[in-house]
Design a protein around this motif. Structure first.
Motif, PDB file in Angstrom:
ATOM      1  N   ILE A  50      20.295  24.993   0.205  1.00 47.88           N
ATOM      2  CA  ILE A  50      21.743  25.488   0.659  1.00 47.88           C
ATOM      3  C   ILE A  50      21.106  27.185   1.367  1.00 47.88           C
ATOM      4  CG2 ILE A  50      23.699  26.797   0.140  1.00 47.88           C
ATOM      5  CD1 ILE A  50      23.175  23.639  -0.401  1.00 47.88           C
ATOM      6  N   TYR A  84      27.868  28.450  -6.802  1.00 43.99           N
ATOM      7  CA  TYR A  84      27.367  27.793  -6.314  1.00 43.99           C
ATOM      8  C   TYR A  84      26.694  27.426  -8.156  1.00 43.99           C
ATOM      9  CZ  TYR A  84      23.709  24.412  -5.023  1.00 43.99           C
ATOM     10  OH  TYR A  84      23.106  23.726  -4.203  1.00 43.99           O
ATOM     11  N   HIS A  94      29.489  24.492  -7.977  1.00 41.81           N
ATOM     12  CA  HIS A  94      28.693  23.510  -8.360  1.00 41.81           C
ATOM     13  C   HIS A  94      27.679  23.054  -9.088  1.00 41.81           C
ATOM     14  CE1 HIS A  94      29.373  24.811  -4.152  1.00 41.81           C
ATOM     15  NE2 HIS A  94      29.712  23.242  -2.826  1.00 41.81           N
ATOM     16  N   ASN A 126      32.834  26.660  -0.543  1.00 43.44           N
ATOM     17  CA  ASN A 126      31.350  26.114   0.387  1.00 43.44           C
ATOM     18  C   ASN A 126      30.774  26.354   1.115  1.00 43.44           C
ATOM     19  OD1 ASN A 126      30.087  24.212   2.311  1.00 43.44           O
ATOM     20  ND2 ASN A 126      31.863  23.196   2.258  1.00 43.44           N
ATOM     21  N   PRO A 152      18.707  19.538  -0.841  1.00 42.26           N
ATOM     22  CA  PRO A 152      19.509  20.303  -2.136  1.00 42.26           C
ATOM     23  C   PRO A 152      19.441  20.178  -3.017  1.00 42.26           C
ATOM     24  CG  PRO A 152      20.659  20.175   0.769  1.00 42.26           C
ATOM     25  CD  PRO A 152      19.531  19.527   0.490  1.00 42.26           C
ATOM     26  N   VAL A 203      26.344  19.744  -1.407  1.00 41.82           N
ATOM     27  CA  VAL A 203      27.163  20.523  -1.829  1.00 41.82           C
ATOM     28  C   VAL A 203      28.393  19.583  -2.397  1.00 41.82           C
ATOM     29  CG1 VAL A 203      28.702  22.125  -0.139  1.00 41.82           C
ATOM     30  CG2 VAL A 203      26.668  22.468  -0.158  1.00 41.82           C
ATOM     31  N   ARG A 207      31.078  20.041  -5.461  1.00 37.87           N
ATOM     32  CA  ARG A 207      32.692  20.099  -5.736  1.00 37.87           C
ATOM     33  C   ARG A 207      33.182  18.927  -5.748  1.00 37.87           C
ATOM     34  NH1 ARG A 207      37.556  20.319  -3.236  1.00 37.87           N
ATOM     35  NH2 ARG A 207      39.099  21.765  -3.051  1.00 37.87           N
TER      36      ARG A 207
END
Length: 473
Positions: A324, A351, A355, A401, A453, A457, A461
């Motif tokens: 990210i 994050y 996340h 985000n 990643p 993302v 979430r």
């Protein structure tokens, strides 16, 4: 003891001459002043970057004192033990210091004050690290503030003491006590090869801090409300580094900010609010010291955080290899410069805690090791704010985000281009310097492929919201 006996000025996070109440009181007593810094167990446990920065600050301040005909005496060990030794060696009749507010410091300082007074030594603590002592700001019902906005309203019109001038002279003692050699303390040891990479980004001492403040208020503050959110723009004051070690005082920043506001620079009020946000962090740490180690909101105690720092995604987060770009750029900026842009701090914290569903303490500890502007109150409150577990926190359902945040605040990719080398045809020097700073054991190189990643993302979430809903938040 004689009124002519020396005063020991016990320095901690107050490495300046101007607006230094403890120093001013010592000088105005008419007695000789012996500045002392003690590398006690609390200092010994500092993380790599804060300890490195403290060493640089002590070296610089020692030279500043020498220019005034004084010296900085260095001792290592238990604070009370070393102060007692210095009292015996110098005949000092008083010890003055600037207050600190974390629980360990309060415990140490309270015991020190009681023991010295029992010994017949005058022991006095002074303000200076904060504008408003935490116990002096109360709600209408006599309690403490748990939300920032009412706290701001309560203090914004308060009188803040005018900054004190630096003493014109400091009486030296007839003879100086022995001092440790700073190089023997090896304050940069834990930094290893990263010290040489980070050093150019450090701005040391009182003069540099005052210059930073002047440049910010003279050239940047007009657009501060906008530029402070743009990590690719030099739009912030960067004074947190100097405030952390007291190379500038909040009083000096406040009065300078007020002058800018009265001159018509409207965004100066945003700067003043940031100074009060720092005060709010100390207010909370004083009244609820559990904020440093526990979820401030009790309902979060049952939340099942991931606490295993060995997890692959946690390692990727620490190394700036999450895939990210906004997260990775911010983590690399911190590793190279010892600082991180405020917008980046929010993104990397969100994050990690949302996340990745990792405990905020993991991030808090990593920042404790990597930030030259590390501050116990601000670090703890910032992490708990981002995680949703703290006072006045971002709502649990607000999950930044990092992709859309990058589009909004770094449209031209100035920031990520500055700090990410992989996949770039001509990487910037700053991006390449990251690989000179990291441990050689980290399997990373500038010509690697940029990673995918570790957590998508959107999926991250959804997973976070599902976890929160199942806990009844």
């Amino acid at each position: 003891m004689s009124d002519k006996s020396p005063v020991l000025l016990w320095l901690r996070r107050d490495l300046r001459l101007s607006d230094h109440p403890a120093l001013t009181a010592a000088v105005e007593s008419g007695r000789s002043v012996i500045p002392v810094f003690i590398l006690d167990p609390q200092c010994e446990t500092l993380g790599a970057a804060p300890k490195f920065r403290l060493g640089l600050g002590l070296e610089h301040f020692g030279k500043t004192l020498e220019q005034r005909g004084s010296r900085l005496i260095l001792r290592r060990g238990d604070a009370l033990t070393e102060l007692r030794k210095l009292v015996d060696e110098t005949g000092a009749g008083a010890v003055f210091w600037t207050r600190q507010y974390d629980p360990d410091a309060i415990k140490r300082d309270t015991a020190t004050k009681e023991a010295l007074r029992e010994q017949g030594v005058e022991a006095r603590s002074f303000g200076g690290h904060l504008m408003f002592e935490p116990w002096t700001v109360e709600t209408k019902t006599g309690g403490y503030y748990k939300v920032y906005t009412p706290f701001w309203r309560a203090v914004k019109t308060r009188d803040v003491e005018a900054p004190l001038a630096a003493p014109s002279t400091m009486n030296p003692p007839q003879s100086w006590p022995a001092s440790d050699a700073l190089e023997d303390w090896r304050m940069a040891a834990a930094m290893r090869r990263g010290a040489d990479v980070l050093r150019p980004y450090v701005q040391l001492g009182e003069e540099a801090a005052q210059n930073r403040l002047a440049v910010f208020l003279g050239e940047k503050v007009d657009k501060y409300n906008t530029t402070r959110d743009l990590p690719g723009v030099d739009g912030t004051s960067c004074l947190s580094e100097n405030l952390a070690l007291g190379e500038i005082s909040p009083h000096q920043c406040w009065h300078a900010g007020q002058r800018a506001l009265h001159e018509g620079k409207g965004d100066a009020e945003v700067f003043l609010k940031e100074l009060v946000w720092r005060e709010f962090a100390y207010h909370l740490m004083h009244h609820t010291p559990r904020i440093l180690t526990e979820n401030w909101r009790e309902e979060w105690q049952a939340f099942d955080w991931n606490e295993d720092e060995r997890r692959a995604e946690v390692k990727a987060w620490k190394q700036g290899r999450t895939g990210i770009p906004f997260v990775d750029a911010a983590m690399r900026e911190m590793y190279v410069t010892g600082r991180m842009h405020n917008r980046g701090r929010m993104i990397v914290a969100s994050y990690l805690t949302k996340h990745l569903l990792c405990h905020w303490r993991i991030g808090q500890k990593w920042f404790e090791d990597c930030l030259i502007d590390w501050d116990p109150a601000a670090n703890a409150m910032g992490w708990q704010w981002s995680a949703g577990s703290g006072p006045d926190a971002t709502p649990y359902f607000r999950v930044f985000n990092p992709v859309t945040q990058l589009d909004k605040f770094d449209k031209n990719r100035d920031y990520t281009g500055r700090w990410i080398a992989e996949g770039m045809q001509d990487p910037s020097d700053t991006a390449l310097s990251y690989f000179d700073a990291i441990p050689q054991s980290w399997p990373m190189a500038a010509d690697d492929l940029y990673p995918d990643p570790v957590v998508d993302v959107a999926d991250g979430r959804k997973r976070a919201l599902h976890a929160y809903e199942n806990r009844g938040f």
